[in-house]
Design an enzyme around this catalytic site. Structure first.
Site, PDB file in Angstrom:
ATOM      1  N   ASP A  85       0.954  -1.175  -0.026  1.00 25.62           N
ATOM      2  CA  ASP A  85       0.020  -0.013  -0.006  1.00 25.62           C
ATOM      3  C   ASP A  85       0.994   1.266   0.106  1.00 25.62           C
ATOM      4  OD1 ASP A  85      -2.114   1.439  -0.183  1.00 25.62           O
ATOM      5  OD2 ASP A  85      -2.914   1.015   1.800  1.00 25.62           O
ATOM      6  N   ASP A 120      -3.246   7.456  -3.927  1.00 25.42           N
ATOM      7  CA  ASP A 120      -4.322   7.976  -4.409  1.00 25.42           C
ATOM      8  C   ASP A 120      -4.891   8.930  -3.083  1.00 25.42           C
ATOM      9  OD1 ASP A 120      -4.742   5.587  -2.792  1.00 25.42           O
ATOM     10  OD2 ASP A 120      -6.872   5.636  -3.151  1.00 25.42           O
ATOM     11  N   CYS A 272     -15.078 -23.759  17.976  1.00 26.61           N
ATOM     12  CA  CYS A 272     -14.026 -23.907  16.840  1.00 26.61           C
ATOM     13  C   CYS A 272     -13.217 -25.004  17.213  1.00 26.61           C
ATOM     14  CB  CYS A 272     -13.342 -22.518  16.938  1.00 26.61           C
ATOM     15  SG  CYS A 272     -12.015 -22.659  15.515  1.00 26.61           S
ATOM     16  N   CYS A 274     -10.134 -25.446  15.127  1.00 28.45           N
ATOM     17  CA  CYS A 274      -8.866 -25.007  14.439  1.00 28.45           C
ATOM     18  C   CYS A 274      -7.693 -25.605  15.178  1.00 28.45           C
ATOM     19  CB  CYS A 274      -8.928 -23.611  14.095  1.00 28.45           C
ATOM     20  SG  CYS A 274      -8.389 -22.660  15.611  1.00 28.45           S
ATOM     21  N   CYS A 277      -7.611 -23.941  18.648  1.00 32.85           N
ATOM     22  CA  CYS A 277      -8.786 -24.345  19.742  1.00 32.85           C
ATOM     23  C   CYS A 277      -8.983 -25.754  20.164  1.00 32.85           C
ATOM     24  CB  CYS A 277     -10.115 -23.755  19.096  1.00 32.85           C
ATOM     25  SG  CYS A 277      -9.932 -21.968  18.698  1.00 32.85           S
TER      26      CYS A 277
HETATM   27 ZN   LIG Z   1     -10.115 -21.703  16.450  1.00 35.91          ZN
END
Ligand SMILES: [Zn+2]
Length: 506
Positions: A85, A120, A272, A274, A277
């Site tokens: 950026d 910009d 969760c 993942c 977790c």
């Molecule tokens: Zn998780």
């Protein structure tokens, strides 16, 4: 051509973006990486999370390492594609930057950024129309000049579209930018609008930009990274996202889910599984240091984003993006407001949606909003403009859409058929939502016999049915069980026997 579309669903597409570091699949999100300090090392973003594209900030690199800075891949330790950026965000937040548009273009080439952004002038979410007009003018001027300063043609350049919530300015800016030599177009200034949860305005902005930009260039929605809104933006045609939310939220103790954000210290159980977790309890987050907690949360948040991106792409392949968007948008009333705004853009969705059906199952309709689906719009449009009743079928009999599908296998249809077995001139059509009027001879075509609906008999069918009667040239029209303009109401087939006139069975 650096971007190629492989699959479509609604306005969404799966594409490949070719940069000098390789080929990336879109839609995707680039995690925002601070070139100086990070919760998660950029190399880990690629190896553990599968992000082959990140975004960092050339302006911060310039300020921190000076004009002689090394290759941005070395600085960040990331060997995939890097977008930089330009400092325009700092310009928006702090009102000024200590560089020039020319310096920052040349600097991005110097540090070997793969995708550069011009400096910009962001419109922001709070500008007056006059201010917004000024930002558009400045952005276009800088864009034109920046093209002249570029020397390395292996690099891709992004030309942001400004104008904010002023759609006429946004459209003008998109049209001009789309004619200039850029490969990617970020949609600028949505951050404050998203912070206000003004998703209806966001929908207006995305559709306005998409309509004005060349379709073969990817659209990047700046600063959008919450999993709950990604699918809506994808369905409208956004291909790229960037976000620091995973890290910012983590710093603040916030735990992302597909449907919102929660404070991790208020959770009793982690919803969760993942890698973070799966082996922890909610209380484990309270027992680690603040820094460790931040790292764990940032990783969990990223896993949630990755999962959402995967399921969005898969739903495009399956042709079920609409269902996906609808379920996500029901998690927050403001998001639902964004979905409802699609009612005004049915034509846009229909235009972009592939006509070929690849659905493995039927369409699901939950309420009136589901009726924005392009399949409904397309069907109604075609019935109104292209359909003619079969020759000799001069008398219309409208019967309610039965539960059974295809409709021609239903009890009511068999009854009517039997009743009029000696009448060649009676045309049986079904009325109801979501499709309005379905002539019996079409009722086995997709999706008329492959849908599940919880709408019941709403109101929308009336307009279709009245239009159908008014334009298709029947000698007489009857409707079973309803009052309708242009048709005689009957309450049972038996009643027909007693009625003098055309519809008495012969
Ligand atoms: Zn998780």
């Amino acid at each position: 051509m650096c971007f190629e579309v492989k699959e479509r669903d609604l306005g969404g597409r799966i594409g490949t973006l070719r940069t000098r570091r390789g080929v990336l699949e879109t839609p995707t999100l680039m995690p925002v990486v601070n070139p100086v300090k990070n919760t998660i090392r950029p190399a880990e973003l690629k190896d553990d999370f599968g992000f082959h594209l990140i975004i960092t900030n050339a302006y911060i690199i310039l300020k921190h390492y000076g004009k002689e800075a090394r290759d941005v891949h070395e600085i960040t330790g990331f060997d995939g594609t890097i977008m930089t950026d330009s400092g325009a965000y700092q310009l928006l937040i702090y009102g000024g930057v200590d560089t020039t548009p020319e310096e920052i273009v040349r600097f991005q080439e110097r540090i070997r950024s793969d995708i550069g952004v011009i400096l910009d002038v962001p419109t922001g979410g709070f500008a007056t129309k006059q201010e917004a007009e000024q930002t558009v003018k400045e952005t276009i001027r800088t864009a034109k000049e920046s093209i002249l300063w570029r020397e390395d043609d292996t690099m891709l350049w992004a030309g942001p579209v400004q104008g904010g919530r002023y759609l006429d300015l946004l459209e003008f800016c998109a049209r001009v930018m789309g004619e200039l030599d850029f490969q990617i177009h970020p949609l600028g200034s949505p951050t404050q609008i998203m912070e206000e949860y003004d998703y209806a305005t966001l929908v207006d902005m995305i559709v306005t930009a998409k309509r004005a930009l060349p379709p073969e260039r990817p659209l990047h929605l700046f600063g959008a990274g919450h999993p709950m809104m990604l699918s809506l933006a994808v369905a409208l045609g956004c291909d790229l996202f960037d976000s620091a939310a995973y890290a910012l939220f983590a710093k603040d103790g916030r735990y992302m889910t597909q449907s919102g954000t929660m404070r991790v210290d208020e959770l009793e159980e982690l919803p969760c599984s993942c890698p973070i977790c799966a082996k922890r309890d909610a209380e484990d987050f309270a027992e680690v240091t603040k820094e460790e907690r931040e790292g764990l949360l940032a990783r969990h948040n990223l896993y949630v984003v990755v999962e959402e991106l995967r399921s969005i792409r898969e739903s495009i392949r399956e042709g079920t993006l609409w269902e996906h968007v609808e379920s996500r948008c029901r998690t927050h009333p403001k998001l639902y407001g964004g979905l409802k705004r699609l009612l005004e853009y049915r034509e846009y969705l229909e235009l972009n949606d592939p006509v070929v059906n690849k659905m493995v199952r039927g369409l699901f309709f939950y309420d009136e909003v589901s009726m924005c689906r392009p399949e409904v719009y397309r069907y109604k449009e075609r019935i109104a403009s292209r359909y003619s009743r079969p020759k000799g079928k001069d008398i219309l009999l409208l019967v309610p859409m039965p539960e059974e599908k295809p409709f021609t296998k239903s009890k009511i249809f068999k009854l009517v058929k039997e009743f009029f077995k000696n009448r060649e001139d009676v045309h049986v059509c079904f009325y109801g939502d979501p499709f309005g009027v379905v002539p019996s001879e079409l009722s086995e075509t997709f999706p008329l016999s492959q849908f599940e609906s919880a709408i019941g008999l709403g109101k929308a069918w009336r307009e279709s049915a009245e239009g159908f009667i008014a334009t298709k040239g029947y000698k007489e029209a009857f409707i079973l069980g309803q009052e309708l303009k242009g048709a005689k109401t009957i309450n049972s087939l038996e009643e027909l026997k007693r009625l003098p006139g055309l519809l008495s069975p012969q």
